[in-house]
Design a protein around this motif. Structure first.
Motif, short mmCIF file in Angstrom:
data_model
loop_
_atom_site.label_atom_id
_atom_site.label_comp_id
_atom_site.label_asym_id
_atom_site.label_seq_id
_atom_site.Cartn_x
_atom_site.Cartn_y
_atom_site.Cartn_z
N ARG A 3 -5.72 -11.97 3.75
CA ARG A 3 -5.66 -10.71 3.01
C ARG A 3 -6.78 -9.76 3.45
N LYS A 4 -7.97 -10.31 3.64
CA LYS A 4 -9.10 -9.48 4.08
C LYS A 4 -8.83 -8.87 5.45
N GLY A 5 -8.27 -9.69 6.36
CA GLY A 5 -7.95 -9.18 7.69
C GLY A 5 -6.92 -8.06 7.63
N LEU A 6 -5.91 -8.23 6.76
CA LEU A 6 -4.88 -7.20 6.60
C LEU A 6 -5.48 -5.91 6.06
N ILE A 7 -6.27 -6.01 5.00
CA ILE A 7 -6.85 -4.82 4.36
C ILE A 7 -7.84 -4.13 5.30
N ASP A 8 -8.66 -4.91 5.99
CA ASP A 8 -9.59 -4.32 6.95
C ASP A 8 -8.85 -3.59 8.06
N GLY A 9 -7.73 -4.17 8.49
CA GLY A 9 -6.96 -3.55 9.57
C GLY A 9 -6.26 -2.28 9.15
N LEU A 10 -6.02 -2.13 7.84
CA LEU A 10 -5.32 -0.94 7.34
C LEU A 10 -6.28 0.09 6.73
N LYS A 11 -7.56 -0.18 6.85
CA LYS A 11 -8.56 0.73 6.28
C LYS A 11 -8.46 2.12 6.92
N ASP A 12 -8.51 3.12 6.07
CA ASP A 12 -8.50 4.54 6.50
C ASP A 12 -7.20 4.93 7.21
N THR A 13 -6.10 4.24 6.91
CA THR A 13 -4.82 4.62 7.52
C THR A 13 -3.93 5.40 6.58
N GLY A 14 -4.38 5.54 5.31
CA GLY A 14 -3.60 6.31 4.35
C GLY A 14 -2.63 5.50 3.52
N VAL A 15 -2.48 4.23 3.83
CA VAL A 15 -1.54 3.39 3.08
C VAL A 15 -2.13 3.04 1.72
N SER A 16 -1.25 2.93 0.73
CA SER A 16 -1.66 2.57 -0.62
C SER A 16 -1.11 1.19 -0.98
N ILE A 17 -2.00 0.26 -1.36
CA ILE A 17 -1.56 -1.07 -1.78
C ILE A 17 -1.20 -0.99 -3.26
N ARG A 18 0.09 -1.01 -3.54
CA ARG A 18 0.57 -0.78 -4.90
C ARG A 18 0.50 -2.03 -5.76
N TRP A 19 0.75 -3.19 -5.17
CA TRP A 19 0.67 -4.43 -5.94
C TRP A 19 0.37 -5.62 -5.05
N SER A 20 -0.12 -6.67 -5.69
CA SER A 20 -0.42 -7.93 -5.00
C SER A 20 -0.01 -9.07 -5.92
N VAL A 21 0.91 -9.91 -5.46
CA VAL A 21 1.42 -11.02 -6.25
C VAL A 21 0.93 -12.33 -5.63
N ASN A 22 0.23 -13.13 -6.44
CA ASN A 22 -0.30 -14.42 -5.97
C ASN A 22 0.27 -15.52 -6.85
N LYS A 23 1.33 -16.12 -6.39
CA LYS A 23 1.98 -17.19 -7.15
C LYS A 23 2.20 -18.39 -6.25
N THR A 24 2.29 -19.58 -6.87
CA THR A 24 2.48 -20.80 -6.10
C THR A 24 3.95 -21.13 -5.89
N SER A 25 4.75 -21.11 -6.93
CA SER A 25 6.14 -21.53 -6.81
C SER A 25 7.05 -20.36 -6.46
N GLU A 26 8.18 -20.69 -5.83
CA GLU A 26 9.15 -19.67 -5.45
C GLU A 26 9.73 -18.99 -6.68
N LYS A 27 9.94 -19.76 -7.74
CA LYS A 27 10.50 -19.20 -8.98
C LYS A 27 9.58 -18.13 -9.55
N GLU A 28 8.28 -18.41 -9.56
CA GLU A 28 7.30 -17.45 -10.08
C GLU A 28 7.28 -16.19 -9.21
N LYS A 29 7.34 -16.39 -7.89
CA LYS A 29 7.30 -15.25 -6.97
C LYS A 29 8.52 -14.37 -7.15
N LYS A 30 9.70 -14.98 -7.24
CA LYS A 30 10.92 -14.20 -7.41
C LYS A 30 10.89 -13.39 -8.69
N ALA A 31 10.44 -14.03 -9.77
CA ALA A 31 10.37 -13.35 -11.06
C ALA A 31 9.41 -12.17 -10.99
N SER A 32 8.28 -12.38 -10.30
CA SER A 32 7.29 -11.31 -10.18
C SER A 32 7.79 -10.16 -9.31
#
Length: 324
Positions: free
Chosen positions: A183-212
């Motif tokens: 995640r840090k590598g991704l965010i550092d690489g996108l720094k000052d590019t104008g992109v907005s990170i709208r959400w971040s979902v951190n779940k373990t199971s596929e069911k939780e991820k799909k619901a989120s």
């Protein structure tokens, strides 16, 4: 005096014979000794994401003359369950263990205690929850570099300008050092590019991820930071639950490749899991053959794959290891 000299010579001869017999017996014992046994404990060991890893273990075992046993495990081992599995394997004759550590507060402490009995090699991520602790050898990809490489692929597709674009990040628990670094590598690489990170979902199971994912605001791009998250996002994209977002991510299974091949995903980074398996067992074998050898950390490479390069000559070996 003459008799004393004869007795001394006789004793020397007897000692020499005994030494020779002992040496012969040691050689015979070594030649007849069973192969060193290494047990491998990973989460959900039958999952397809481990195919390349297990193939690497198999090849290293053949090269090093080692017997390997991959323990059958469920999806979510607890630390206590993992400890019991390791102890059971040692009781059953394991000379060393290769472990994907369960991340809880006492993980490092327990694994260091086990290390006093047999060599312990970690794979995939450290045993630390964000704090510096006891050092254990590890073989893993460069997680930060993979995150940054994903950012670079995004920027290339948007000609370096992501002003006004929105991004969602999907991953396993951020307690994992590997996920935090990606995640840090991704965010550092996108720094000052104008992109907005709208959400971040951190779940373990596929069911939780799909619901989120179903409840998240619409974004232009979804980045999945691990194989399970990539597959979950791919399935959601097929059913329309990504709301048209482009999918980029990290994966190491045939299903992940499938979503790239069918154009569900734009880009896939594949860590060299074959070498995670091969290098981890090779380091353990060196330690078993030489007690004074200190196992070394190893960083393996990764490959960026696009639909148009999926079946290139350079990627044939990767696809082969993923399908073993």
């Amino acid at each position: 005096m003459k008799n004393d000299k004869k007795m001394f010579v006789l004793v020397e001869v007897i000692l020499a014979v005994l030494v020779a017999i002992l040496a012969f017996m040691m050689i015979q014992e070594k030649n007849g000794k069973n192969l060193d046994k290494v047990s491998v404990i990973i989460q959900n060991s039958d999952d397809s994401q481990w195919a390349a890893f297990k193939y690497g273990l198999k090849m290293a075992a053949q090269d090093q003359g080692i017997e390997i046993f991959v323990v059958s495990t469920g999806e979510e081992l607890t630390l206590e369950e993992e400890r019991r599995v390791i102890e059971r394997e040692i009781d059953n004759g394991a000379d060393a263990v290769i472990v994907q550590p369960v991340l809880e507060n006492d993980t490092e402490k327990i694994l260091k205690k086990i290390e006093k009995k047999v060599p312990v090699m970690l794979v995939e991520h450290t045993a630390s929850k964000g704090k510096k602790g006891a050092k254990l050898p590890i073989v893993e990809p460069d997680h930060y570099a993979m995150g940054k490489a994903l950012a670079q692929e995004l920027l290339e597709d948007y000609n370096g300008n992501m002003e006004g674009k929105t991004l969602g990040i999907l991953s396993e628990s951020e307690e994992l050092e590997s996920i935090r670094n990606r995640r840090k590598g991704l965010i550092d690489g996108l720094k000052d590019t104008g992109v907005s990170i709208r959400w971040s979902v951190n779940k373990t199971s596929e069911k939780e991820k799909k619901a989120s994912l179903k409840t998240q605001p619409k974004v232009d791009v979804v980045v999945a930071l691990d194989n399970h998250s990539f597959i979950t996002a791919g399935r959601c994209s097929v059913t329309g639950n990504l709301n048209g977002a482009l999918l980029y991510g990290i994966g190491n299974s045939t299903e992940a490749v499938y979503y790239l091949d069918t154009k569900v995903a734009e880009c896939l980074l594949v860590p060299d899991e074959f070498n995670v398996g091969y290098q981890s067992l090779t380091e353990v074998a060196k330690n078993l053959k030489n007690y004074f050898y200190n196992m070394q950390d190893k960083i393996v490479s990764y490959t960026v794959i696009r639909k148009e390069t999926l079946f290139s000559k350079e990627n044939q070996e990767i696809l082969f290891t993923l399908s073993q």
